[in-house]
Design a protein around this motif. Structure first.
Motif, PDB file in Angstrom:
ATOM      1  N   SER A  76      40.933 -15.359  21.100  1.00  0.00           N
ATOM      2  CA  SER A  76      41.453 -14.568  19.989  1.00  0.00           C
ATOM      3  C   SER A  76      42.273 -15.462  19.074  1.00  0.00           C
ATOM      4  CB  SER A  76      42.367 -13.450  20.506  1.00  0.00           C
ATOM      5  OG  SER A  76      41.636 -12.282  20.721  1.00  0.00           O
ATOM      6  N   ALA A  77      42.254 -15.123  17.834  1.00  0.00           N
ATOM      7  CA  ALA A  77      43.015 -15.907  16.872  1.00  0.00           C
ATOM      8  C   ALA A  77      44.468 -15.902  17.280  1.00  0.00           C
ATOM      9  CB  ALA A  77      42.849 -15.289  15.490  1.00  0.00           C
ATOM     10  N   SER A 130      38.151 -11.275  22.363  1.00  0.00           N
ATOM     11  CA  SER A 130      37.261 -12.303  21.827  1.00  0.00           C
ATOM     12  C   SER A 130      36.709 -13.178  22.928  1.00  0.00           C
ATOM     13  CB  SER A 130      38.028 -13.171  20.825  1.00  0.00           C
ATOM     14  OG  SER A 130      37.401 -13.144  19.589  1.00  0.00           O
ATOM     15  N   ASP A 145      42.600  -9.330  17.364  1.00  0.00           N
ATOM     16  CA  ASP A 145      43.131 -10.042  16.204  1.00  0.00           C
ATOM     17  C   ASP A 145      43.952  -9.110  15.337  1.00  0.00           C
ATOM     18  OD1 ASP A 145      40.131 -12.074  15.730  1.00  0.00           O
ATOM     19  OD2 ASP A 145      41.825 -12.237  17.110  1.00  0.00           O
ATOM     20  N   ARG A 146      43.410  -7.942  15.144  1.00  0.00           N
ATOM     21  CA  ARG A 146      44.051  -7.023  14.219  1.00  0.00           C
ATOM     22  C   ARG A 146      43.829  -5.586  14.690  1.00  0.00           C
ATOM     23  NH1 ARG A 146      43.455  -5.682   8.542  1.00  0.00           N
ATOM     24  NH2 ARG A 146      41.198  -5.847   8.695  1.00  0.00           N
ATOM     25  N   SER A 171      38.202  -8.040  16.039  1.00  0.00           N
ATOM     26  CA  SER A 171      38.256  -9.229  16.871  1.00  0.00           C
ATOM     27  C   SER A 171      37.140 -10.153  16.428  1.00  0.00           C
ATOM     28  CB  SER A 171      38.086  -8.836  18.336  1.00  0.00           C
ATOM     29  OG  SER A 171      38.109  -9.971  19.160  1.00  0.00           O
TER      30      SER A 171
END
Lengths: 920, 150
Positions: free
Chosen positions: A535-536, A527, A559-560, A480
């Motif tokens: 967060s993205a 985030s 994010d991932r 994140s």
């Protein structure tokens, strides 16, 4: 005499450790059930142990210890020869000796004279033992040594027992009946602190030292060695380091083409994994250590409480990390004591209940799926749900409405609420005000869970599930804001990929929720929560990790999602410990440091909505398949209209939450509509219904309008509001409205004393003026407000069966308005009871029943009523939200005369009229 | 503080000011290492770092002393100390030499010393060309963990 073990040498430590083990073995043997039937082998072992202890005690200068073990040994001698029996009284006395000896061993540095109580105890024990035994054995063969060195008299008064002969203080093997099993051992004073020599002969007959710090089983053949726990801790740390380096090497290897290197890393990997496994094993101890202590506890409790309790132990060889054993010791003790104290009945009550006089308490341990399960089962009186409910209500732990809606498993869970047990309930045996909530906290602290199941009258079963080890845990690594974090696998429930445009994703002014299989799952943007921006929100999907904290399940948007890894948990330095959102840190395979997220801490920090996670506990019939109507009526959607006042609507009536662009809202005649799904959604404004705005005026809409959608008979209606604030869980009742506006159901008071007006959306909908319903609407309005109607209905008695407080109020009001005599039951079971108890004296005219209820649903109730000898012909109306054709059929088959939809007030009134009075 | 004649200090620079820590408390000094940020921690916690398999907590002295961020972080370094069983890495602008100081050069912190620095300092040493502020690592950890350090 210098007793100061600051000169503590290895031998002394050995003696202390071994002494405690001996006492543990002795206790196990003595405290067991039906000890009088003890076999010869065990008797021999018992004698040997006590004898050994005596010898070593003398060697190391523990005079009083030696004395007490000597009298114990002297008593055991005739027992071993089967001249005396190991009856209750003898056992009690021997255990008394053990208690004394344990105290001495626990405080080796203590000067006996410093503890007057202990001194007094010694003074009682020795002569009592000797006279007791000698009375039993004719001729007084027992001999007791006199106080050895007068100059070291610490005030111990020792009376000589009448038939006792005195003995020289040197080798105490004089009693003719005692075997001089050991070489003459000079008394301790001379040989104290003999550094080099390990304890000589006496300790060698029973096993010298158990392995790995504590195998209590006296297996003579076991070759084992005593190891300091601190050493094992250091070893474990080093192994942890190695694991981390291994991880990093593996990462490097992935990028390498060097075959020799690669095969070396493979080998390193294998060896490290094996080493990790074996190192963990060194710390594993069998739970028998823990269990065997309970023999004594249960025995003593049984005596004090006057109950006969048989303790069955199973799975004693199951192993658990030493630190975990320590951690569950107290919770386990509390549970056992509870069982003995409250669970198991006394022999008389047991007989009355048709059970055997002896209660059974069984402790079992086994491994299951990476965890150790410890099961405590008793065949006592179980947990009485009514008692629990009463107590919970007494303590104000929940409202009576809520109480009526609980299922039996949910009721049993109430014992875990803080404040459930108090000083009055907790007796001296169950602990000092320690409640089951503390037990649960302690168990969860080590990552375990506790489950409770009980059958009233039959018994209770408690399961503790503990992870095998704490130091190295499997985790999921997420990313994140470019930074990696670790989520412990045990807290992770599932991973989701959510389409940001999905229908199931709902936003409430910055808070996101996701409808997951019927439940609203709060989403926490990691985030944003960490203060590092949102967060993205990539063009793609949202990665969500669904996690479960202590009492909140929620999803973490990251994010991932990277990969899973076994991580070594390293504690955060003390000045970061206050940050509740982290539970530690670790070093990842790439050398990066990653913080480990504390799921509960994160939830609290994000002030995630607390939605009770245990949907498994909910009664099967309580939820519709689509989960549209939330069984838990304590939840309200809070919103704002026209200014500062807060309003609420029961969440169960809310179908969906939307945020629509104002530009999409159009006028259609006098109405506002907006394209929605495949049709048009009429938009209503509560300002009209509440009389805050004239029907022709519309409030100013923001660019985006928050709307909550209500479904009614397959049609959707949207209510536009200014601001959707929150979803709150409130236990309080909907109180009488402060104003008398139509459209207002009542007022809701939050815990902080905030008052919110609860909107009567159903009433509003029914009064809404839709062009095609205009005529019907007018008629409905008439039907609702005409006061003449009640007079037309004769005074009829209704049995109203409904579990949801909101509907109880709503429909109850209709019934009262009609002038009916209403008796309410919260579920089918209660309804039947009422029918049985009162149905004859004060007959009912109609039964009005919900379908979805705990304990006994509407269908079952109908069937039961139709099968009832007296009431089979009672008219029954079903009132429900389940309104599919299949339900209609089931309802009719079950015996309902009429099947009505809850939100259709006028149909209900009409039906009641038809059934009960003259028609309008 | 030792009563022996001379005391050795590890020194470092923040801006043009010289600071020092008793060498006894310093495990090592290293160049700057990658830090993992700790969101929601106090601003002076610069992050966590991996020091040969151990996790150390980095504390930004500039933030601690309430000074603006460095203009040039080319020579940024870490002074690694062990305090109360924890590994601490103090982030400094530049490492100085190890010097010896004499107790007679020690003075109490002057009034001119800003409060944000005084909280962590026992005093100053007057050197030939400089004034060195003695930093007490115990005071640093005490700030984050009241009541726990020595």
């Amino acid at each position: 005499m210098d007793r100061n073990p600051s000169h503590a040498n290895e031998s002394l430590r050995e003696f202390l450790g071994e002494g405690q083990e001996i006492l543990s073995r002795v206790t196990t043997l003595l405290a067991r059930d039906r000890v009088a039937t003890i076999g010869q082998d065990d008797l021999d072992a018992l004698y040997r142990d006590v004898h050994t202890l005596k010898g070593s005690a003398q060697l190391f200068g523990f005079r009083h210890l030696a004395l007490v073990s000597h009298v114990a040994e002297a008593c055991l001698e005739p027992v071993r020869r089967r001249v005396l029996s190991l009856d209750e009284e003898m056992t009690d006395r021997l255990l008394g000796c053990v208690d004394f000896m344990e105290k001495v061993l626990a405080n080796p540095q203590m000067d006996l004279g410093d503890d007057p109580e202990l001194v007094a105890e010694l003074g009682r024990l020795v002569p009592a033992m000797s006279s007791f035994a000698s009375e039993r054995v004719n001729g007084g063969e027992l001999m007791i040594p006199r106080e050895a060195h007068p100059d070291e008299d610490h005030g111990v008064h020792e009376k000589k027992a009448a038939p006792a002969a005195t003995m020289p203080t040197a080798p105490p093997e004089a009693p003719p009946t005692a075997r001089a099993a050991s070489a003459a051992i000079p008394l301790a004073e001379e040989t104290r602190g003999s550094a080099a020599s390990p304890p000589p002969a006496p300790p060698s007959s029973p096993p010298e030292a158990p392995g790995g710090d504590g195998r209590a089983e006296g297996n003579l053949e076991a070759s084992s060695i005593r190891v300091n726990v601190a050493l094992l801790d250091r070893l474990m740390n080093l192994v942890g380091e190695l694991v981390l380096v291994r991880n990093q090497v593996l990462q490097h290897a992935r990028a390498s083409e060097d075959h020799a290197f690669l095969s070396l890393t493979q080998r390193l990997d294998l060896v490290t994994a094996e080493l990790q496994d074996q190192a963990m094993r060194t710390r594993m101890q069998p739970v028998s250590l823990l269990f065997s202590k309970f023999q004594r506890v249960v025995r003593d409790l049984g005596k004090e409480l006057g109950k006969k309790i048989e303790l069955k132990l199973g799975g004693a060889e199951t192993e658990l990390d030493k630190s975990l054993i320590e951690a569950i010791r107290d919770p386990l003790t509390h549970i056992v004591r509870n069982s003995c104290d409250h669970g198991l009945e006394n022999p008389l009550d047991r007989k009355r209940a048709g059970k055997g006089e002896r209660g059974t308490l069984s402790l079992d341990a086994y491994q299951e799926g990476g965890q150790v399960v410890i099961e405590i089962v008793d065949d006592g009186r179980g947990i009485d749900p009514n008692f629990i409910l009463k107590r919970a209500l007494e303590k104000g732990l929940l409202s009576s409405d809520r109480a009526a809606a609980l299922t039996p498993p949910q009721i049993q869970e109430l014992v875990f609420l803080p404040g459930f047990s108090t000083a009055t309930e907790v007796t001296a045996f169950s602990g000092r005000g320690v409640g089951m909530d503390v037990v649960r906290t302690n168990v969860e602290k080590v990552g375990g869970v506790i489950e409770l199941a009980s059958r009233p009258g039959k018994g209770t079963s408690i399961k503790l599930r503990i992870p095998l080890t704490l130091a190295i845990v499997p985790a999921m690594v997420v990313e994140s804001g470019g930074v990696a974090y670790a989520i412990p696998q045990i807290k992770l429930q599932e991973l989701l990929l959510i389409d940001p445009n999905s229908n199931a994703l709902e936003r409430l002014q910055g808070k996101a929720f996701y409808r997951l299989r019927g439940e609203l799952l709060p989403l926490v943007d990691l985030s944003a929560t960490l203060g590092r921006g949102d967060s993205a929100e990539a063009a793609g999907l949202l990665n969500v990790a669904v996690v479960k904290g202590e009492n909140a399940t929620y999803g973490i948007i990251v994010d991932r999602i990277r990969d899973t890894a076994d991580i070594v948990v390293k504690p955060l330095s003390s000045f970061l410990k206050d940050l509740k959102i982290y539970s530690g840190a670790t070093i990842l395979g790439n050398g990066q440091v990653a913080l480990i997220l504390d799921i509960q801490g994160l939830a609290e920090h994000a002030r995630a909505v607390r939605i009770r996670a245990d949907s498994e506990n909910a009664d099967a019939g309580a939820r519709t398949d689509e989960g549209k109507f939330n069984q838990d009526m304590g939840e309200y959607l809070v919103f704002r209209i026209a200014g500062e006042e807060s309003y609420a609507v029961p969440l169960s009536l809310v179908y969906r939450l939307e945020e629509l662009p104002a530009s999409a809202i159009q006028k259609s005649g006098k109405e506002l509509v907006t394209p929605y799904r495949d049709g048009l959604l009429p938009i209503l404004c509560l300002e009209h219904a509440l009389g805050l705005l004239p029907p022709t005026a519309w409030p100013d809409f923001d660019e985006r309008v928050p709307i909550f959608v209500v479904e009614k008979r397959g049609r959707y209606y949207g209510f536009a509001v200014e601001d959707i604030q929150d979803i709150v869980s409130l236990e309080s009742d909907v109180g009488a409205p402060l104003t008398d506006s139509p459209g207002v159901l009542g007022t809701l008071l939050s815990a902080e004393g905030e008052a919110r007006t609860v909107i009567d959306v159903i009433g509003i909908l029914e009064r809404s003026t839709r062009p095609d319903d205009a005529a019907a609407g007018a008629e409905k309005r008439r039907g609702r407000t005409e006061p003449a109607e009640p007079a037309k209905l004769r005074k009829a008695r209704v049995l109203f069966v409904e579990d949801t407080p909101f509907f109880v109020k709503q429909i109850g009001r209709i019934l009262y308005d009609l002038g009916l005599d209403v008796v309410h039951a919260p579920n089918g079971e209660e309804a039947l009871k009422i029918l049985d108890e009162r149905g004859e004296r004060t007959p009912f005219d109609v039964v009005l029943s919900d379908i979805e209820m705990p304990r006994m649903n509407g269908f079952a109730l109908a069937r039961a009523v139709r099968a009832h000898p007296t009431h089979a012909k009672l008219p029954m109306i079903a009132l429900t939200t389940r309104f599919r054709d299949a339900d209609l059929v089931t309802g009719r088959e079950a015996g309902f005369n009429v099947y009505l939809e809850k939100l259709k007030r006028d149909e209900l009134v009409t039906t009641l009229h038809k059934l009960l009075g003259e028609s309008p | 503080m030792s009563e022996a004649s001379l005391q050795q200090l590890t020194t470092f620079w923040i801006d043009s000011n010289l600071y020092g820590i008793d060498v006894q408390g310093v495990q090592e000094v290293t160049k700057s290492l990658p830090l993992t940020p700790v969101p929601l921690a106090p601003t002076s916690i610069a992050g966590l770092l991996n020091l040969r398999g151990q996790i150390a907590t980095a504390i930004g002295l500039r933030q601690l002393f309430a000074m603006p961020p460095a203009a040039d972080s080319a020579k940024e370094s870490l002074v690694i100390c062990r305090q109360d069983g924890c590994l601490i890495a103090l982030v400094v602008d530049e490492i100085g030499d190890v010097i010896e100081v004499s107790p007679k050069d020690f003075e109490e912190a002057p009034q001119t010393m800003p409060e944000s620095v005084r909280a962590y300092s026992r005093g100053v040493y007057k050197l030939e060309k400089n004034v060195l502020t003695l930093v007490d690592v115990g005071c640093v950890t005490e700030k984050f963990n009241p009541g726990k350090s020595v």
